[in-house]
Design a protein around this motif. Structure first.
Motif, PDB file in Angstrom:
ATOM      1  N   ILE A  98       0.803  -1.286   0.127  1.00 40.45           N
ATOM      2  CA  ILE A  98       0.103   0.153  -0.119  1.00 40.45           C
ATOM      3  C   ILE A  98       0.840   1.304   0.162  1.00 40.45           C
ATOM      4  N   ALA A  99       1.932   1.334   0.844  1.00 45.38           N
ATOM      5  CA  ALA A  99       2.865   2.422   0.892  1.00 45.38           C
ATOM      6  C   ALA A  99       3.459   2.373  -0.662  1.00 45.38           C
ATOM      7  N   ASN A 100       4.038   1.393  -1.090  1.00 41.69           N
ATOM      8  CA  ASN A 100       4.663   1.604  -2.502  1.00 41.69           C
ATOM      9  C   ASN A 100       3.598   2.247  -3.494  1.00 41.69           C
ATOM     10  N   TYR A 101       2.293   1.678  -3.556  1.00 38.71           N
ATOM     11  CA  TYR A 101       1.287   1.919  -4.280  1.00 38.71           C
ATOM     12  C   TYR A 101       0.947   3.780  -4.038  1.00 38.71           C
ATOM     13  N   LEU A 102       0.750   4.038  -2.913  1.00 40.01           N
ATOM     14  CA  LEU A 102       0.562   5.346  -2.620  1.00 40.01           C
ATOM     15  C   LEU A 102       1.474   6.225  -3.060  1.00 40.01           C
ATOM     16  N   TYR A 103       2.794   5.929  -2.971  1.00 42.56           N
ATOM     17  CA  TYR A 103       3.971   6.720  -3.339  1.00 42.56           C
ATOM     18  C   TYR A 103       3.898   6.860  -4.975  1.00 42.56           C
ATOM     19  N   GLN A 104       3.566   5.820  -5.508  1.00 44.15           N
ATOM     20  CA  GLN A 104       3.551   5.856  -7.280  1.00 44.15           C
ATOM     21  C   GLN A 104       2.370   6.438  -7.603  1.00 44.15           C
ATOM     22  N   SER A 105       1.328   6.269  -7.168  1.00 41.18           N
ATOM     23  CA  SER A 105      -0.315   6.766  -7.662  1.00 41.18           C
ATOM     24  C   SER A 105      -0.529   8.337  -7.032  1.00 41.18           C
ATOM     25  N   ARG A 106      -0.271   8.686  -5.951  1.00 40.80           N
ATOM     26  CA  ARG A 106      -0.910   9.616  -5.087  1.00 40.80           C
ATOM     27  C   ARG A 106       0.196  10.573  -4.709  1.00 40.80           C
ATOM     28  N   GLY A 107       1.562  10.159  -4.723  1.00 37.93           N
ATOM     29  CA  GLY A 107       2.545  11.086  -4.276  1.00 37.93           C
ATOM     30  C   GLY A 107       2.602  11.117  -2.964  1.00 37.93           C
ATOM     31  N   ILE A 108       2.153  10.066  -2.354  1.00 40.02           N
ATOM     32  CA  ILE A 108       2.229  10.188  -0.723  1.00 40.02           C
ATOM     33  C   ILE A 108       3.236   9.492  -0.289  1.00 40.02           C
ATOM     34  N   ILE A 109       4.211   9.970   0.517  1.00 34.80           N
ATOM     35  CA  ILE A 109       5.447   9.546   1.043  1.00 34.80           C
ATOM     36  C   ILE A 109       5.115   9.263   2.590  1.00 34.80           C
ATOM     37  N   CYS A 110       5.145   7.577   2.754  1.00 37.21           N
ATOM     38  CA  CYS A 110       4.891   7.138   4.281  1.00 37.21           C
ATOM     39  C   CYS A 110       5.520   5.742   4.241  1.00 37.21           C
ATOM     40  N   ASN A 111       5.527   5.111   5.474  1.00 39.71           N
ATOM     41  CA  ASN A 111       6.289   4.144   5.651  1.00 39.71           C
ATOM     42  C   ASN A 111       5.132   2.917   5.879  1.00 39.71           C
ATOM     43  N   PRO A 112       5.382   1.787   5.966  1.00 40.18           N
ATOM     44  CA  PRO A 112       4.186   0.926   6.451  1.00 40.18           C
ATOM     45  C   PRO A 112       3.782   0.879   7.878  1.00 40.18           C
ATOM     46  N   GLU A 113       4.820   1.541   9.097  1.00 47.36           N
ATOM     47  CA  GLU A 113       4.392   1.628  10.205  1.00 47.36           C
ATOM     48  C   GLU A 113       3.152   2.694  10.439  1.00 47.36           C
ATOM     49  N   GLN A 114       3.183   3.418   9.474  1.00 51.10           N
ATOM     50  CA  GLN A 114       2.083   4.449   9.607  1.00 51.10           C
ATOM     51  C   GLN A 114       0.723   4.076   9.000  1.00 51.10           C
ATOM     52  N   ILE A 115       0.755   2.773   8.393  1.00 51.33           N
ATOM     53  CA  ILE A 115      -0.668   2.159   7.877  1.00 51.33           C
ATOM     54  C   ILE A 115      -1.488   1.383   8.736  1.00 51.33           C
ATOM     55  N   VAL A 116      -2.585   1.714   8.992  1.00 48.00           N
ATOM     56  CA  VAL A 116      -3.558   0.978   9.664  1.00 48.00           C
ATOM     57  C   VAL A 116      -4.635   0.426   8.795  1.00 48.00           C
ATOM     58  N   ILE A 117      -4.616  -1.204   8.790  1.00 52.14           N
ATOM     59  CA  ILE A 117      -5.661  -1.622   7.667  1.00 52.14           C
ATOM     60  C   ILE A 117      -6.877  -2.059   8.522  1.00 52.14           C
ATOM     61  N   GLY A 118      -8.066  -1.962   8.025  1.00 55.19           N
ATOM     62  CA  GLY A 118      -9.521  -2.460   8.646  1.00 55.19           C
ATOM     63  C   GLY A 118     -10.465  -2.434   7.817  1.00 55.19           C
ATOM     64  N   SER A 119     -11.735  -3.137   8.437  1.00 53.12           N
ATOM     65  CA  SER A 119     -12.434  -3.560   7.158  1.00 53.12           C
ATOM     66  C   SER A 119     -13.752  -2.679   7.196  1.00 53.12           C
ATOM     67  N   GLY A 120     -13.153  -1.415   6.255  1.00 52.60           N
ATOM     68  CA  GLY A 120     -14.264  -0.650   5.666  1.00 52.60           C
ATOM     69  C   GLY A 120     -14.173   0.773   6.553  1.00 52.60           C
ATOM     70  N   THR A 121     -14.438   1.884   5.978  1.00 50.12           N
ATOM     71  CA  THR A 121     -14.464   3.042   6.373  1.00 50.12           C
ATOM     72  C   THR A 121     -15.182   3.271   7.789  1.00 50.12           C
ATOM     73  N   GLU A 122     -16.165   2.476   7.902  1.00 50.35           N
ATOM     74  CA  GLU A 122     -17.105   2.583   8.891  1.00 50.35           C
ATOM     75  C   GLU A 122     -16.443   1.992  10.244  1.00 50.35           C
ATOM     76  N   HIS A 123     -15.519   1.057  10.117  1.00 52.57           N
ATOM     77  CA  HIS A 123     -14.735   0.647  11.239  1.00 52.57           C
ATOM     78  C   HIS A 123     -13.627   1.449  11.630  1.00 52.57           C
ATOM     79  N   LEU A 124     -13.009   2.111  10.551  1.00 49.40           N
ATOM     80  CA  LEU A 124     -11.670   2.893  10.566  1.00 49.40           C
ATOM     81  C   LEU A 124     -12.072   4.320  11.387  1.00 49.40           C
ATOM     82  N   LEU A 125     -13.168   4.939  10.971  1.00 49.02           N
ATOM     83  CA  LEU A 125     -13.335   6.141  11.298  1.00 49.02           C
ATOM     84  C   LEU A 125     -13.725   6.485  12.900  1.00 49.02           C
TER      85      LEU A 125
END
Length: 477
Positions: free
Chosen positions: A157-184
């Motif tokens: 996801i971090a690699n994809y975000l850098y290539q497609s959206r210009g977002i620089i982040c590392n995997p430690e900043q990313i949290v995965i969950g089952s939908g916006t309703e769960h994460l918000l």
């Protein structure tokens, strides 16, 4: 007690002990056998009913386990007191449920903005990755994984975000969950429990219902996106925004307002922007809009996205990217949480992305959705010029306004009766807005390319909007 006669069918598929247990249980519940009554010994009842003592023993054992009878050593079994349950006459008649057969679409044409093109999904490739994962021993995936999600997927996801959206982040900043309703709700709890959150109006309809009672502040949206001046005059310290493709209007947050919004967030320590990068993968005019997070210099933007449109809604994989300053707080508050997406699904997706299939799929879907988008807009402009179109530069839906005196709800019902599902913009309002004409979302993701034009003609016909005699070109696309 007098011997009760229980009807036992020895040729029935139901075991004799179960028949006896059910008969005695009903007799106890209906008071045919009174409380305190001593039951016959296993031998006597077996002889009387001409069955084995084992059958009686199993039936008595089940009644004993469920508390219908009690055992007194060397004396026998006695019927226990059972509280009566409230009786509802004709229970089924009081429950009215509208059922739709599973797997069937109740409408001939469904313009829901959340539907995707299921015919174009790469099932063979996805199946291969699933098969590979299950064919080889993956015992470690049976255990609970990392709370933030599998590292392999977060890396992709971090690699994809850098290539497609210009977002620089590392995997430690990313949290995965089952939908916006769960994460918000997690994000809101992480920032501040009593925070007030500003929401776009109109906006994503599910957001106001997610733990936001008395906390939501509606902010108007115009052709340049969220009206930041209006936000400045509220006491909200969080804003939820879809800047690259505002839902549902399709507006893009202008460069001036992006700067204004980031400056608003920088003015107070407890101010944050939640950027939902809704539909950012699909843009049909110009270049992709950069993510707001890429402009952020003060760690004020929490980036949120999903694989709902880019892959499939049922995958239920969403994620957010935290600013580094919030990581420590996240780890303290959510240290006991477990990832809500199955580990096998995460690894299938990670491998799918790692080998380049996700990018290939996106490129293919952009072409497919562009054809549908063009067919839809060309049909409307060629045959129904009095119908206005907005939000048609990106995403998988457009907005149409029709020159009719009827209400949106009336028009929706008329369309439904004609086998067409349409969705009024009023369904997405947090605060009422007066539109000059009835306005609807037309999602084209789930409508087959060859069905787009017939669907529009049928919709307009049921609404009584006459087809223009102008020669259309939609059939040439």
């Amino acid at each position: 007690m007098d011997m009760l006669i229980f009807k036992l069918e020895k040729n029935s598929k139901k075991p004799l002990y179960e028949q006896l247990y059910m008969g005695m249980k009903d007799a106890i519940i209906t008071k045919q056998i009174e409380v305190g009554t001593k039951l016959p010994s296993k031998r006597k009842l077996a002889d009387f009913l001409n069955i084995s003592q084992t059958t009686v023993e199993i039936a008595y054992g089940q009644l004993l386990a469920e508390g219908y009878i009690a055992s007194k050593p060397r004396i026998g079994f006695f019927v226990e007191e059972i509280d009566e349950l409230p009786f509802v006459e004709n229970k089924q008649a009081k429950i009215k449920v509208e059922t739709v057969l599973k797997g069937t679409e109740p409408y001939q044409y469904n313009f829901h903005p959340g539907k995707i093109d299921t015919e174009s999904f790469p099932f063979a490739i996805w199946r291969k990755y699933a098969k590979d994962l299950f064919d080889f021993p993956s015992k470690e995936y049976l255990q609970v994984g990392e709370p933030q999600g599998e590292y392999e997927l977060r890396l992709e996801i971090a690699n994809y975000l850098y290539q497609s959206r210009g977002i620089i982040c590392n995997p430690e900043q990313i949290v995965i969950g089952s939908g916006t309703e769960h994460l918000l709700p997690m994000i809101l709890r992480l920032i501040e429990t009593n925070s007030k959150i500003a929401l776009e109006n109109p906006g994503y309809s599910a957001i106001p219902r997610i733990h936001l009672t008395n906390k939501a502040v509606p902010i108007a949206v115009d052709e340049d996106g969220l009206v930041v001046d209006e936000l400045e005059n509220t006491d909200a310290n969080i804003v939820y925004i879809t800047p690259s493709h505002q839902f549902p209007t399709g507006a893009v947050l202008s460069a001036a307002r992006r700067t204004h919004l980031l400056n608003w967030a920088a003015k107070a320590a407890n101010r944050y922007i939640i950027e939902d990068d809704y539909d950012s993968e699909f843009r049909y005019i110009g270049k992709p809009i950069p993510a707001l997070q890429g402009m952020d210099q003060n760690e004020k933007v929490i980036y949120l996205s999903t694989f709902t449109k880019s892959l499939m809604p049922s995958l239920r994989v969403a994620y957010f990217v935290l600013p580094p300053a919030l990581l420590k707080s996240y780890q303290e508050i959510f240290s006991y949480y477990s990832a809500t997406v199955p580990r096998f699904d995460q690894h299938i997706l990670a491998n799918f992305m790692k080998d380049g299939h996700f990018s290939k799929h996106l490129n293919r879907m952009r072409k497919i959705y562009r054809k549908k988008h063009d067919r839809l807009t060309n049909t409307l402009t060629s045959f129904y010029p009095t119908t206005s179109i907005t939000g048609d530069h990106a995403g998988m839906h457009i907005l149409i306004s029709v020159p009719l005196d009827k209400s949106e709800n009336d028009l929706k019902q008329i369309a439904n009766k004609s086998g067409i599902a349409v969705y009024p913009v009023s369904d997405y309002l947090l605060r009422p807005i007066e539109y000059e004409q009835p306005t609807f979302l037309l999602g084209f993701g789930g409508v087959a390319l060859d069905d787009v034009e017939p669907a529009i003609h049928k919709l307009m016909n049921c609404w009584g909007i006459k087809r223009s005699h102008k020669k259309g070109k939609s059939h040439e696309l």
